[in-house]
Design a protein around this motif. Structure first.
Motif, PDB file in Angstrom:
ATOM      1  N   ARG A 304      23.569  10.220 -27.647  1.00  0.00           N
ATOM      2  CA  ARG A 304      24.014  11.258 -26.016  1.00  0.00           C
ATOM      3  C   ARG A 304      23.256  10.246 -24.727  1.00  0.00           C
ATOM      4  O   ARG A 304      24.014  10.538 -23.805  1.00  0.00           O
ATOM      5  CB  ARG A 304      23.925  13.086 -26.293  1.00  0.00           C
ATOM      6  N   TRP A 305      22.763  10.442 -25.503  1.00  0.00           N
ATOM      7  CA  TRP A 305      21.870   9.763 -23.986  1.00  0.00           C
ATOM      8  C   TRP A 305      21.924   8.337 -23.903  1.00  0.00           C
ATOM      9  O   TRP A 305      22.604   7.505 -22.766  1.00  0.00           O
ATOM     10  CB  TRP A 305      20.082   9.191 -24.701  1.00  0.00           C
ATOM     11  N   LEU A 306      22.827   7.805 -24.980  1.00  0.00           N
ATOM     12  CA  LEU A 306      23.264   5.771 -24.214  1.00  0.00           C
ATOM     13  C   LEU A 306      24.756   7.067 -23.421  1.00  0.00           C
ATOM     14  O   LEU A 306      24.507   5.847 -22.627  1.00  0.00           O
ATOM     15  CB  LEU A 306      24.438   6.010 -25.745  1.00  0.00           C
ATOM     16  N   ALA A 307      25.429   8.046 -24.155  1.00  0.00           N
ATOM     17  CA  ALA A 307      26.950   8.488 -22.472  1.00  0.00           C
ATOM     18  C   ALA A 307      26.033   8.396 -21.426  1.00  0.00           C
ATOM     19  O   ALA A 307      26.386   8.218 -20.574  1.00  0.00           O
ATOM     20  CB  ALA A 307      27.444   9.296 -23.850  1.00  0.00           C
ATOM     21  N   VAL A 308      24.863   9.200 -21.491  1.00  0.00           N
ATOM     22  CA  VAL A 308      24.007   9.612 -20.315  1.00  0.00           C
ATOM     23  C   VAL A 308      23.431   8.870 -19.316  1.00  0.00           C
ATOM     24  O   VAL A 308      23.854   8.569 -17.864  1.00  0.00           O
ATOM     25  CB  VAL A 308      22.646  10.640 -20.418  1.00  0.00           C
ATOM     26  N   LEU A 309      23.695   6.893 -20.058  1.00  0.00           N
ATOM     27  CA  LEU A 309      22.838   6.067 -19.413  1.00  0.00           C
ATOM     28  C   LEU A 309      23.764   5.532 -18.772  1.00  0.00           C
ATOM     29  O   LEU A 309      24.303   4.804 -18.096  1.00  0.00           O
ATOM     30  CB  LEU A 309      21.949   5.400 -20.110  1.00  0.00           C
ATOM     31  N   TRP A 310      25.222   5.536 -19.953  1.00  0.00           N
ATOM     32  CA  TRP A 310      26.469   4.689 -19.988  1.00  0.00           C
ATOM     33  C   TRP A 310      26.830   4.960 -17.952  1.00  0.00           C
ATOM     34  O   TRP A 310      27.426   4.676 -17.172  1.00  0.00           O
ATOM     35  CB  TRP A 310      27.142   5.248 -20.692  1.00  0.00           C
ATOM     36  N   LYS A 311      26.512   6.490 -17.964  1.00  0.00           N
ATOM     37  CA  LYS A 311      27.117   6.419 -16.166  1.00  0.00           C
ATOM     38  C   LYS A 311      26.561   5.876 -15.618  1.00  0.00           C
ATOM     39  O   LYS A 311      26.507   6.006 -14.244  1.00  0.00           O
ATOM     40  CB  LYS A 311      27.222   8.364 -16.262  1.00  0.00           C
TER      41      LYS A 311
END
Length: 339
Positions: A304-311
């Motif tokens: 989930r944090w990867l998804a946040v930082l991907w943005k």
């Protein structure tokens, strides 16, 4: 005009801009302060706001994302933390925080702010609470000991049965919400960037999570506990003999395994060595009965944090790269965190 707050307050006369000393009882003093502060904030005039803060001896605190926080030298109660919630929606942040602080006070939980009053007047509700003053936990010269004390405070919070509003609402950013983000939101966002060189890697990691059974594991029922909801270590302070925490606006019900995973995988925790977290698993409530759920929640939180930082990969490239390595580590069959 500036006047240090005392029992003789100097309310501004808006028609003459003169001040007249007048003694105010505690409730009237607080109402006058909030009214003037809300007017100054709504006006958008920085000079007016500065004058208001100075007149009431209000000191802004940093860190609020959905609110503004001030320290007020209340002449009746001493240093008081005032939080004004400028972002009001169905998440009910003010209600969550007030309910949690009230419940913890009723059960004698210390090392958290003590609720003093709530003001729901107007579009921006406000809460007054005692000021928790300490050294930021991440600046502690003995971080392992500070984290150990943190787990003891978490235990006391989780030992309080959720009731009322808190028995009805999952914590904000619950493990179920993380799964929803990975299942329903992120795939669509990735689809908008089919030619991005990172998209294929992100889809591969997402497919591995889908195929791991983690989503099913985190859905397994477990007893609810009271959760702070926000695992950011910046909300923790080192006190003389304990670690205390602030910010309960995300609070609600959760499970021990989900909260332990969320704490360890929060991006603020990345500078804490894994061997320190290994040593704290028991204190965070992880044992052989809930280890599978914890591991599944851990991988879910990291992704989930990867998804946040991907943005935000353009402006937070270093954090994104570090989180990408973390997800790969947790998904690897050779990871020390694997079952």
């Amino acid at each position: 005009m500036t006047a240090r707050l005392s029992t003789n307050l100097l309310p501004i006369d808006p028609t003459t801009c003169r001040t007249e000393p007048r003694t105010m009882p505690p409730a009237e003093s607080r109402v006058a302060l909030l009214e003037e502060l809300r007017v100054a904030r709504a006006g958008g005039d920085s000079d007016q706001l500065h004058t208001t803060l100075d007149r009431w001896s209000l000191r802004p605190l940093t860190g609020g994302r959905n609110n503004h926080v001030y320290v007020w030298d209340d002449p009746h109660r001493g240093p008081t933390c005032i939080k004004i919630y400028y972002r009001v929606d169905d998440r009910r942040r003010a209600d969550r925080e007030w309910s949690t602080l009230t419940l913890l006070a009723e059960h004698g939980v210390t090392d958290v702010p003590r609720p003093l009053w709530i003001d729901r007047n107007g579009a921006e509700p406000a809460i007054g609470m005692s000021l928790l003053d300490g050294v930021p936990l991440l600046q502690s010269p003995n971080l392992p000991a500070a984290l150990k004390n943190m787990t003891h405070t978490v235990q006391r919070i989780q030992a309080v049965p959720p009731s009322g509003l808190l028995a009805e609402l999952d914590r904000i950013d619950s493990i179920a919400h993380y799964a929803f983000r990975l299942t329903e939101l992120w795939p669509g966002q990735l689809a908008e960037y089919p030619d991005d060189p990172l998209t294929a890697d992100m889809r591969q990691l997402l497919a591995a999570w889908h195929g791991s059974g983690d989503r099913e594991l985190i859905r397994q029922s477990a007893p609810y506990v009271l959760s702070r909801g926000d695992a950011n270590l910046l909300n923790w302070l080192v006190l003389p003999s304990s670690s205390g925490c602030v910010d309960f606006e995300f609070s609600g019900r959760s499970t021990v395994a989900a909260d332990a995973a969320d704490q360890i995988e929060h991006i603020s925790s990345r500078d804490v060595p894994d061997d320190v977290w290994y040593g704290l698993l028991g204190d965070l409530g992880v044992d052989r009965t809930n280890t599978p759920q914890f591991r599944a929640a851990q991988r879910t939180c990291a992704l989930r944090w990867l998804a946040v930082l991907w943005k935000q990969r353009g402006r937070r490239a270093e954090e994104f790269t570090r989180q990408l390595e973390r997800v790969r580590q947790l998904q690897s069959t050779e990871s020390p965190w694997r079952l």
